[in-house]
Design a protein around this motif. Sequence first.
Motif, PDB file in Angstrom:
ATOM      1  N   ALA A   1      -8.372 -10.332  28.663  1.00 35.83           N
ATOM      2  CA  ALA A   1      -8.100 -11.753  28.411  1.00 35.83           C
ATOM      3  C   ALA A   1      -7.111 -11.935  27.274  1.00 35.83           C
ATOM      4  N   ASN A   2      -7.011 -10.913  26.400  1.00 34.50           N
ATOM      5  CA  ASN A   2      -6.062 -10.954  25.298  1.00 34.50           C
ATOM      6  C   ASN A   2      -4.750 -10.251  25.630  1.00 34.50           C
ATOM      7  N   GLY A   3      -4.543  -9.924  26.909  1.00 38.24           N
ATOM      8  CA  GLY A   3      -3.291  -9.324  27.334  1.00 38.24           C
ATOM      9  C   GLY A   3      -3.194  -7.829  27.120  1.00 38.24           C
ATOM     10  N   VAL A   4      -4.325  -7.175  26.772  1.00 41.98           N
ATOM     11  CA  VAL A   4      -4.317  -5.724  26.585  1.00 41.98           C
ATOM     12  C   VAL A   4      -4.508  -5.059  27.946  1.00 41.98           C
ATOM     13  N   SER A   5      -3.655  -4.107  28.271  1.00 40.04           N
ATOM     14  CA  SER A   5      -3.741  -3.410  29.551  1.00 40.04           C
ATOM     15  C   SER A   5      -4.846  -2.353  29.477  1.00 40.04           C
ATOM     16  N   ILE A   6      -5.926  -2.596  30.207  1.00 41.46           N
ATOM     17  CA  ILE A   6      -7.083  -1.708  30.191  1.00 41.46           C
ATOM     18  C   ILE A   6      -7.340  -1.203  31.610  1.00 41.46           C
ATOM     19  N   ASP A   7      -7.390   0.123  31.756  1.00 40.14           N
ATOM     20  CA  ASP A   7      -7.612   0.725  33.073  1.00 40.14           C
ATOM     21  C   ASP A   7      -9.077   1.051  33.346  1.00 40.14           C
ATOM     22  N   GLY A   8      -9.910   1.092  32.311  1.00 30.55           N
ATOM     23  CA  GLY A   8     -11.314   1.458  32.518  1.00 30.55           C
ATOM     24  C   GLY A   8     -12.016   1.606  31.187  1.00 30.55           C
ATOM     25  N   ALA A   9     -13.166   2.281  31.223  1.00 25.07           N
ATOM     26  CA  ALA A   9     -13.988   2.429  30.027  1.00 25.07           C
ATOM     27  C   ALA A   9     -14.585   3.827  29.973  1.00 25.07           C
ATOM     28  N   SER A  10     -14.786   4.315  28.747  1.00 29.52           N
ATOM     29  CA  SER A  10     -15.341   5.640  28.527  1.00 29.52           C
ATOM     30  C   SER A  10     -16.408   5.580  27.440  1.00 29.52           C
ATOM     31  N   ILE A  11     -17.359   6.504  27.524  1.00 22.43           N
ATOM     32  CA  ILE A  11     -18.412   6.625  26.516  1.00 22.43           C
ATOM     33  C   ILE A  11     -18.387   8.039  25.952  1.00 22.43           C
ATOM     34  N   LEU A  12     -18.307   8.138  24.639  1.00 18.64           N
ATOM     35  CA  LEU A  12     -18.461   9.420  23.957  1.00 18.64           C
ATOM     36  C   LEU A  12     -19.902   9.482  23.474  1.00 18.64           C
ATOM     37  N   ALA A  13     -20.691  10.340  24.103  1.00 22.16           N
ATOM     38  CA  ALA A  13     -22.119  10.451  23.801  1.00 22.16           C
ATOM     39  C   ALA A  13     -22.387  11.761  23.077  1.00 22.16           C
ATOM     40  N   VAL A  14     -23.166  11.686  21.994  1.00 22.89           N
ATOM     41  CA  VAL A  14     -23.478  12.879  21.207  1.00 22.89           C
ATOM     42  C   VAL A  14     -24.981  12.890  20.919  1.00 22.89           C
ATOM     43  N   GLU A  15     -25.604  14.020  21.171  1.00 16.12           N
ATOM     44  CA  GLU A  15     -27.043  14.145  20.939  1.00 16.12           C
ATOM     45  C   GLU A  15     -27.352  14.200  19.448  1.00 16.12           C
ATOM     46  N   LYS A  16     -28.459  13.545  19.067  1.00 18.49           N
ATOM     47  CA  LYS A  16     -28.846  13.475  17.663  1.00 18.49           C
ATOM     48  C   LYS A  16     -29.587  14.722  17.194  1.00 18.49           C
ATOM     49  N   SER A  17     -30.075  15.530  18.132  1.00 17.21           N
ATOM     50  CA  SER A  17     -30.833  16.726  17.776  1.00 17.21           C
ATOM     51  C   SER A  17     -30.024  17.983  18.066  1.00 17.21           C
TER      52      SER A  17
ATOM     53  N   PRO B   1     -28.817  21.226  19.674  1.00 23.20           N
ATOM     54  CA  PRO B   1     -27.474  21.614  19.193  1.00 23.20           C
ATOM     55  C   PRO B   1     -26.437  20.508  19.228  1.00 23.20           C
ATOM     56  N   HIS B   2     -26.839  19.250  19.373  1.00 26.45           N
ATOM     57  CA  HIS B   2     -25.914  18.106  19.323  1.00 26.45           C
ATOM     58  C   HIS B   2     -24.840  18.164  20.410  1.00 26.45           C
ATOM     59  N   ALA B   3     -25.283  18.457  21.631  1.00 30.44           N
ATOM     60  CA  ALA B   3     -24.331  18.507  22.748  1.00 30.44           C
ATOM     61  C   ALA B   3     -23.628  17.159  22.902  1.00 30.44           C
ATOM     62  N   ALA B   4     -22.342  17.228  23.251  1.00 32.04           N
ATOM     63  CA  ALA B   4     -21.535  16.016  23.403  1.00 32.04           C
ATOM     64  C   ALA B   4     -20.977  15.935  24.812  1.00 32.04           C
ATOM     65  N   ALA B   5     -20.653  14.722  25.233  1.00 34.26           N
ATOM     66  CA  ALA B   5     -20.047  14.496  26.540  1.00 34.26           C
ATOM     67  C   ALA B   5     -19.141  13.284  26.447  1.00 34.26           C
ATOM     68  N   LEU B   6     -18.053  13.325  27.186  1.00 31.14           N
ATOM     69  CA  LEU B   6     -17.156  12.177  27.283  1.00 31.14           C
ATOM     70  C   LEU B   6     -17.161  11.723  28.737  1.00 31.14           C
ATOM     71  N   TYR B   7     -17.751  10.564  28.985  1.00 28.52           N
ATOM     72  CA  TYR B   7     -17.915  10.066  30.346  1.00 28.52           C
ATOM     73  C   TYR B   7     -16.954   8.914  30.620  1.00 28.52           C
ATOM     74  N   ASP B   8     -16.125   9.074  31.657  1.00 29.04           N
ATOM     75  CA  ASP B   8     -15.293   7.986  32.149  1.00 29.04           C
ATOM     76  C   ASP B   8     -16.093   7.248  33.218  1.00 29.04           C
ATOM     77  N   LEU B   9     -16.440   6.006  32.947  1.00 25.63           N
ATOM     78  CA  LEU B   9     -17.246   5.250  33.896  1.00 25.63           C
ATOM     79  C   LEU B   9     -16.415   4.904  35.135  1.00 25.63           C
ATOM     80  N   SER B  10     -17.013   5.062  36.299  1.00 29.68           N
ATOM     81  CA  SER B  10     -16.331   4.696  37.537  1.00 29.68           C
ATOM     82  C   SER B  10     -16.171   3.179  37.605  1.00 29.68           C
ATOM     83  N   PRO B  11     -15.204   2.687  38.395  1.00 25.79           N
ATOM     84  CA  PRO B  11     -15.066   1.235  38.568  1.00 25.79           C
ATOM     85  C   PRO B  11     -16.360   0.577  39.053  1.00 25.79           C
ATOM     86  N   ALA B  12     -17.165   1.302  39.825  1.00 24.28           N
ATOM     87  CA  ALA B  12     -18.416   0.730  40.324  1.00 24.28           C
ATOM     88  C   ALA B  12     -19.367   0.396  39.178  1.00 24.28           C
TER      89      ALA B  12
END
Length: 244
Positions: free
Chosen positions: A166-182, A184-195
């Motif tokens: 709505a502010n004119g920023v070109s956005i193709d999608g969304a991603s989540i960077l998830a990191v475990e709190k315990s 070994p603190h495994a991390a993942a970068l998830y690109d959410l599908s359009p669905a």
Amino acid sequence: MALYPNLTRAEYDALPGINWSALKAGIGKTAEHIRAAKRGRKDTPAFRFGRLFHLAKLQPDLFAALTVVDTKTTTRSDRITNDEAVTIGDMLRQADLIPHEITNCETAVTWTIGGVACKGLIDGLMGSRVCDLKTTQNAEPAAFKAEIFKFKYHAQLAFYTDGLRANGVSIDGASILAVEKSDPHAAALYDLSPAWLDLGRTVYEEALAVWAADGPATYGRQELDVPDWCDPGVRMNAEGGIDL
């Protein structure tokens, strides 16, 4: 409509509009639940830790200015315990194992949807994708899909995506960077599908309709049926659906 980089929390709170943390309180509920959320939520150790991780990842200069104390706990906003500092350092190192770059950190956004003033505080952008950081107990894909659904992360990101557009920023999608709190603190970068974002949009639009209706905290009188999941032959799956 506007973008505001590097606002303090007090400055962001003063902006007009409904934000996601309050709006989600109205999902399946009433506008009065949203008003109650706007009045403030009780702080918890989990919320505090999440804020500290966000500060370390997105505003490292401010994080470095915190005073490290050798105590088990602290509630002061200008202090961090040694254990918290060590854990967050380990989490950052695990997150950095996945190539990524976050820009436009902690940018506030304001916009309107159907005449309703909205606002959001965006963790940042990864290229043309809006990015959000999440601390979690389990970043494994199947478990985290259930967490997205449970905590409505998809609706939050659809809300932010539409606000940026709505502010004119070109956005193709969304991603989540998830990191475990315990460890070994495994991390993942998830690109959410359009669905995911399409589903999230229906969720936040429902909550916006509740807010716009401005109703009291009542569900009225209605007959209450026995839900399907009460049948011994039916069970709820991890994503909140029903398996026969």
